[in-house]
Design a protein around this motif. Structure first.
Motif, mmCIF file in Angstrom:
data_model
loop_
_atom_site.group_PDB
_atom_site.id
_atom_site.type_symbol
_atom_site.label_atom_id
_atom_site.label_comp_id
_atom_site.label_asym_id
_atom_site.label_seq_id
_atom_site.Cartn_x
_atom_site.Cartn_y
_atom_site.Cartn_z
ATOM 1 N N THR A 104 3.768 -1.408 3.542
ATOM 2 C CA THR A 104 3.419 -0.295 2.751
ATOM 3 C C THR A 104 4.673 0.794 3.026
ATOM 4 O O THR A 104 5.649 0.796 3.319
ATOM 5 N N TRP A 122 -14.645 9.762 3.081
ATOM 6 C CA TRP A 122 -13.409 10.251 4.520
ATOM 7 C C TRP A 122 -13.535 9.182 5.275
ATOM 8 O O TRP A 122 -15.074 9.164 5.748
ATOM 9 N N ALA A 149 -5.816 5.250 -7.133
ATOM 10 C CA ALA A 149 -5.615 4.016 -5.889
ATOM 11 C C ALA A 149 -4.791 2.163 -6.219
ATOM 12 O O ALA A 149 -5.991 1.359 -6.877
ATOM 13 N N LYS A 176 -6.205 -1.078 -4.185
ATOM 14 C CA LYS A 176 -6.928 -0.486 -4.099
ATOM 15 C C LYS A 176 -7.684 -2.255 -3.052
ATOM 16 O O LYS A 176 -8.231 -1.870 -1.879
ATOM 17 N N ASP A 224 -2.228 5.197 -2.710
ATOM 18 C CA ASP A 224 -3.694 4.754 -2.899
ATOM 19 C C ASP A 224 -4.522 5.313 -1.093
ATOM 20 O O ASP A 224 -5.155 5.500 -1.680
ATOM 21 N N VAL A 225 -4.077 5.551 -0.450
ATOM 22 C CA VAL A 225 -4.146 6.170 0.391
ATOM 23 C C VAL A 225 -3.906 7.256 1.077
ATOM 24 O O VAL A 225 -2.686 7.657 1.084
ATOM 25 N N MET A 243 -9.286 6.903 0.804
ATOM 26 C CA MET A 243 -8.670 6.228 -0.884
ATOM 27 C C MET A 243 -9.023 7.021 -1.989
ATOM 28 O O MET A 243 -9.817 7.430 -2.130
ATOM 29 N N ALA A 298 -4.855 -1.173 -0.153
ATOM 30 C CA ALA A 298 -6.076 -0.081 0.600
ATOM 31 C C ALA A 298 -7.035 -0.293 0.992
ATOM 32 O O ALA A 298 -6.137 0.445 2.857
ATOM 33 N N VAL A 305 0.735 -1.384 0.102
ATOM 34 C CA VAL A 305 -0.532 0.120 0.311
ATOM 35 C C VAL A 305 1.055 1.359 0.184
ATOM 36 O O VAL A 305 1.568 1.528 0.831
ATOM 37 N N VAL A 321 -8.557 8.845 6.936
ATOM 38 C CA VAL A 321 -7.958 8.193 6.322
ATOM 39 C C VAL A 321 -8.821 8.889 4.540
ATOM 40 O O VAL A 321 -10.375 8.601 5.100
ATOM 41 N N ILE A 378 -7.167 0.401 5.538
ATOM 42 C CA ILE A 378 -8.215 1.641 6.349
ATOM 43 C C ILE A 378 -9.031 0.372 6.865
ATOM 44 O O ILE A 378 -9.326 0.763 8.081
ATOM 45 N N ILE A 435 1.165 5.281 0.173
ATOM 46 C CA ILE A 435 0.442 6.208 1.405
ATOM 47 C C ILE A 435 1.207 7.622 1.197
ATOM 48 O O ILE A 435 2.286 7.783 1.714
#
Length: 333
Positions: free
Chosen positions: A48, A113, A258, A261, A71-72, A254, A264, A22, A252, A268, A24
């Motif tokens: 990550t 969000w 992404a 996905k 992604d995030v 997405m 991600a 992921v 957080v 989350i 970020i």
């Protein structure tokens, strides 16, 4: 290479797009989120990669478009969450897990969000020079009795703009401007530095009260140099007349692009879990948003309070007006 990615601080840095990872973009300092990400990787096997993006998050994602590796997005302050939503760079996330773990007050009505932690905007008061009960409301901060006794970071800082936005939500723009002018008139010195710097100024005798976020107390107590600052003050939870204590969140979202996905979504959802919420509580001294997860013993020792009931989405809607007021009155001048 992965360790190097964790230390990325340049907004121009790119992140790799790899399987079972992921990527970020984070407004949050790396050291605040690394314990969470390490635990997530240990539990899921998903790696990550973090790029710390201090400014221009929405603009960067817009410029990257569909090519963005992110992604995030992890960010602080409801206003920054609203900015990335308004910029059209995030996507809705439908998740029964998130709906179960995060109360409606702490997530977007359109699922764009999700709040992860909460913090209160409080008053740090000198133990020696401010008596119990002298400050009980945000309105009190404009009382001339505090002339030359208040310290504050910049009025255009996100946290102070959010507080003024909440004031507008409660009392209207005209009253908010009058209040902000009153607070400015009570400043002991020109606004500068962060919330912890204001506590240092109280310790140094430069002022008696300051506005700050709750979790900074925990950070100061852990720092040998700053512990004396923290020990010189006590936390007061002021309220709005007719309301409660102003709350803000970290959150957080997405990204629209992404590339990872599925991974991600796992991240989350995991950030809303009991395990992650406990890490947030113990490591960062923030209030968990998931019901049933207790705050740390330290945070609980600061006392109970009544959170303000006005939705954060309403508060964020007054951001532009609040920022305009701060600039019109030249709060930092």
């Amino acid at each position: 290479m992965k360790r190097a990615l964790l230390a990325i601080a340049l907004s121009s840095a790119a992140l790799p797009v790899l399987a079972d990872e992921v990527n970020i973009y984070s407004h949050r300092q790396p050291e605040l989120i690394q314990p969470l990400l390490d635990a997530f990787t240990a539990e899921t096997g998903i790696t990550t990669n973090v790029a710390f993006v201090d400014k221009g998050m929405a603009e960067r994602l817009q410029a990257e478009g569909d090519r963005s590796p992110a992604d995030v997005v992890l960010t602080v302050d409801i206003a920054r969450l609203k900015q990335i939503v308004d910029a059209g760079v995030v996507q809705p996330v439908q998740s029964d897990v998130l709906e179960a773990n995060i109360p409606a007050a702490f997530r977007d009505a359109d699922d764009q969000w999700f709040g992860l932690t909460a913090r209160a905007r409080i008053v740090y008061a000198s133990k020696d020079r401010v008596a119990d009960g002298e400050v009980t409301s945000y309105e009190d901060l404009a009382n001339p009795k505090w002339k030359g006794k208040i310290c504050s970071r910049s009025g255009t800082n996100d946290y102070n703009v959010a507080l003024l936005s909440a004031y507008i939500a409660h009392h209207g723009a005209e009253a908010a401007k009058t209040w902000a002018e009153g607070v400015k008139a009570n400043l002991a010195k020109k606004p500068e530095g962060g919330d912890r710097d204001q506590v240092k100024s109280i310790w140094a005798g430069e002022c008696d009260i300051a506005i700050g976020n709750t979790y900074y107390m925990g950070q100061m107590l852990k720092d040998p140099e700053q512990k004396a600052w923290a020990d010189s003050v006590r936390i007061v939870f002021p309220v709005f007349d007719g309301g409660g204590s102003h709350m803000n969140i970290s959150g957080v979202a997405m990204t629209k692009s992404a590339p990872n996905k599925e991974a991600a979504l796992k991240l989350i959802e995991w950030l809303s879990s009991d395990a992650a919420q406990k890490i947030y509580a113990e490591t960062n001294n923030e209030f968990p948003v998931k019901p049933g997860v207790p705050a740390s013993e330290l945070v609980q020792s600061w006392g109970s309070f009544t959170p303000d009931a006005i939705p954060l989405t309403e508060v964020s809607g007054h951001r532009a007006e609040a920022l305009k007021i701060m600039e019109e009155i030249n709060f930092d001048g």
